[in-house]
Each structure stands twice: as structure tokens, then as C-alpha cells.
Enzyme design. Sequence first.
Site, PDB file in Angstrom:
ATOM      1  N   GLN A  96      -9.740   6.972 -20.759  1.00 24.82           N
ATOM      2  CA  GLN A  96      -8.346   6.874 -21.208  1.00 24.82           C
ATOM      3  C   GLN A  96      -8.160   7.475 -22.592  1.00 24.82           C
ATOM      4  O   GLN A  96      -7.061   7.466 -23.132  1.00 24.82           O
ATOM      5  CB  GLN A  96      -7.911   5.409 -21.208  1.00 24.82           C
ATOM      6  CG  GLN A  96      -7.914   4.780 -19.836  1.00 24.82           C
ATOM      7  CD  GLN A  96      -7.701   3.268 -19.874  1.00 24.82           C
ATOM      8  OE1 GLN A  96      -7.611   2.662 -20.935  1.00 24.82           O
ATOM      9  NE2 GLN A  96      -7.634   2.659 -18.700  1.00 24.82           N
ATOM     10  N   HIS A 158      -8.915   1.496 -23.115  1.00 25.25           N
ATOM     11  CA  HIS A 158      -8.032   0.639 -23.922  1.00 25.25           C
ATOM     12  C   HIS A 158      -7.955   1.061 -25.395  1.00 25.25           C
ATOM     13  O   HIS A 158      -8.338   0.334 -26.296  1.00 25.25           O
ATOM     14  CB  HIS A 158      -8.462  -0.826 -23.820  1.00 25.25           C
ATOM     15  CG  HIS A 158      -8.306  -1.417 -22.460  1.00 25.25           C
ATOM     16  ND1 HIS A 158      -8.387  -2.769 -22.228  1.00 25.25           N
ATOM     17  CD2 HIS A 158      -8.071  -0.845 -21.248  1.00 25.25           C
ATOM     18  CE1 HIS A 158      -8.213  -3.004 -20.934  1.00 25.25           C
ATOM     19  NE2 HIS A 158      -8.029  -1.841 -20.318  1.00 25.25           N
ATOM     20  N   GLU A 251       3.087  -7.598 -20.227  1.00 24.47           N
ATOM     21  CA  GLU A 251       3.971  -8.359 -21.105  1.00 24.47           C
ATOM     22  C   GLU A 251       4.943  -7.477 -21.882  1.00 24.47           C
ATOM     23  O   GLU A 251       4.611  -6.357 -22.282  1.00 24.47           O
ATOM     24  CB  GLU A 251       3.136  -9.153 -22.124  1.00 24.47           C
ATOM     25  CG  GLU A 251       2.243 -10.211 -21.520  1.00 24.47           C
ATOM     26  CD  GLU A 251       1.426 -10.974 -22.554  1.00 24.47           C
ATOM     27  OE1 GLU A 251       0.644 -11.841 -22.154  1.00 24.47           O
ATOM     28  OE2 GLU A 251       1.597 -10.701 -23.765  1.00 24.47           O
ATOM     29  N   TYR A 261      -0.687 -13.287 -29.980  1.00 23.02           N
ATOM     30  CA  TYR A 261      -0.063 -13.148 -28.662  1.00 23.02           C
ATOM     31  C   TYR A 261      -0.999 -13.551 -27.517  1.00 23.02           C
ATOM     32  O   TYR A 261      -0.684 -13.320 -26.353  1.00 23.02           O
ATOM     33  CB  TYR A 261       0.504 -11.736 -28.507  1.00 23.02           C
ATOM     34  CG  TYR A 261       1.724 -11.580 -29.389  1.00 23.02           C
ATOM     35  CD1 TYR A 261       3.005 -11.791 -28.897  1.00 23.02           C
ATOM     36  CD2 TYR A 261       1.582 -11.342 -30.751  1.00 23.02           C
ATOM     37  CE1 TYR A 261       4.109 -11.734 -29.728  1.00 23.02           C
ATOM     38  CE2 TYR A 261       2.680 -11.280 -31.586  1.00 23.02           C
ATOM     39  CZ  TYR A 261       3.948 -11.477 -31.069  1.00 23.02           C
ATOM     40  OH  TYR A 261       5.043 -11.433 -31.898  1.00 23.02           O
TER      41      TYR A 261
END
Length: 379
Positions: A96, A158, A251, A261
Site C-alpha cells: 500500500q 497501513h 469509522e 479513538y
Amino acid sequence: MPRKLLIGRRRLLAASATAVLAAPAVARAQQVLRSTKAAYSLKMLTLDLEQPWGMAFLPDGRILITERPGRLRIFANGRLERAPVGGLPKVYARGQGGLLDVCLHPGFARNSLIYLTYAGEGDGGVATVLARAEFRNNALVGLQRIFDALPRTSGGLHFGSRIVFDKAGLLYVTCGERYQMQRAQNLADLGGKVVRLRDDGSVPSDNPFVGREGARPEIFTWGHRNPQGLAMHPGTGRIWLVEHGPRGGDELNLLKSGANYGWPLATHGIDYSGATISPNKSLPGMEDPVRVWVPSISPSGLAFYTGDRFPGWNGSLFTGALSDNALHRIELDGDRFVGEERLLVDVLPYIRDVRQGPDGLLYVVTHTDSGGLYRLEPA
């Protein structure tokens, strides 16, 4: 190979084939599409991009578009310019990783500064990197690497990563936890955080963890997984974020200084194996999301619409949905989620970014090997 990476590659290959076959037909037909508050058509502008990731509009109307393999392209006068922008840094274009977001300094007309995020190598491995440079004569001049999401680690998953400036001229960068979930709860680690910086990469004195022993002063919020959308509300100036959950649990969050969070201690998702990550969907002292998606839609890109070309959409929040093959329009009432509708359902694959142009229209890019730039127009 991690399950998420394998799934992502399969989806990308399938999406590439779909884009090549379907997108020209969309452009030829100019089919009238309808949402609950607007009728619109979709215009294909180019299919010559390779895995486009982010875009930004120059004051003269040209569009800067990043390609994940490491190129920055210019769309101008109705076509994609053949030569990429010169002077780009070397990027780690695996998994990624690669060249990710692009953003203009609020004073670009005066200083010509642009900002890029990318996966960059250094001692110990790879990290999300923020760099800035002057944009002159279609090239980057004086490139400076002003922030690394340390510590660096191996792997290609990520990275985040989006950039946005607030009304005070401070910038925010999202940093993924690099598929190492415990990093998100470690304040000595910049993985799984949103950082807040001055435009030169230095730390504002009023950041929430300045002076706290064992905490990185760059951190603004923590407990994130893989945030790939970031936008400032044009009225309130508050910063909104979308992030990828695991299997379920994507989210929409409203950022609050110093807030946690929850990931991975509180989540609505489960592991890709089906195993439980946490029994808790909410915990005291942690911020609950404004909106949760189960199953996942894989939200990427985030933009508030403030134009007059689609009056019924004014004030809406838009995000691409990579695994849902749609563009989601979200309605808010202040800080509260009101409703949502899916646009472009199965019309475009793998919408990676969405932006409002200076013409008051919406633009999206599709993250495929024959990646497209498209414009939504009133019908």
C-alpha cells in the site's frame, strides 16, 4: 502474505479490468444519474493514470494528481500532460506504500509551496513521510523532508495518509499503524495517530501532549487504525476523518485535541480470520465514532461540498468507498450523523479520492492500473 494485502490486490486487478471496459461507455453515454437531492451525469476526463491516490487544484484550475508508483501528474486544458512533474523524492512503492497525498499551502499564491505524503525509507525501515517543496515550472524545487512517522518498520501496509490545513494555517497528517495494532495506543509511537504541525514541520506549542513525558509532541489524536480521509468543515473549522476498520468497523470521526479513538481496544470490527479483536465497542475515556460501517466500505478521501452547482448537496460530506464500489454522500446536523446515500453504485470501481473543484463540481479518481479522473456535473 497478509490476508488484507492479498484481498486488496485481487480487488485492484478486478477493478482495473472493470475500469477499462466500463469507463469509456460512461463517458460516451453521459447517462443521467439521480440522488435524492440532485440529478447528475458523470464525465470521464482521462483513463491514463496509474493508481491515482490524491489530487489538489492549482489556482489556475490545473489539477495535480499523485500516482502511487511515484509520479505527480498535471491535468490541464482537458488533457493529462504527458510529462510528470520533476524533482519528486524516491518513494517506497510496495504493498500500500508509494506516493500518496498532495496538498497546497493556504498561501500557495504567495509562496508556491506544496506538500506530499509518501512511504519513505530510512534507518530501520519505512514510514509515512511528509515533504514540502516549491512548485515552479512544473517541477518541485528545494524539496524538504519535514516529518517521519517514527519508528520506521518493515512491511508495506497501513501508511494512512492524508493532509489538510486548518483555518489557523496548521497542518494535520494521518498516520496508519502499519498493520501493528498495538502502536495506535502507544504515545511514544507516531503510528496510528493524527499529527498537528506548523507549515515547516515544527510542533505547535499548544499541541495536547507537548511537555508530557513519554509522549510525542506532534500527536493531536491517537487510537487510529488506517485513516485515509481528512477534511476541514468549512464553517466550524473542525477536522473530520474516515478510517479503515478491520473486517467491519470503518469509522467517521470528529477530531478532538488529545482524544483517543480506541483502536484496537474498542472496535466494531473483527479480525480477517473471524477472531475477536476486542469485546468492546466503546470504552470510558475514548471517543466513539460519529458513524460506523458494518460491513466495511473501505472509505478513502473526504470532502465537504460547498458549491452552488448542486444546491441539494450543499454541506454534505463525500467519501469514496473502495470495497463498496460507490461514492457515499453523508448528511450531518452539526456534529451528528443524519443520513447517507450511495452514489455511482457499481458505475466506477475503487474510488480513492474525492475533491470539490474551483468550478463547484465534484471530481473523483479511481485507484486502478488504468486509473480514471472523473467529474460529476449537473444533469
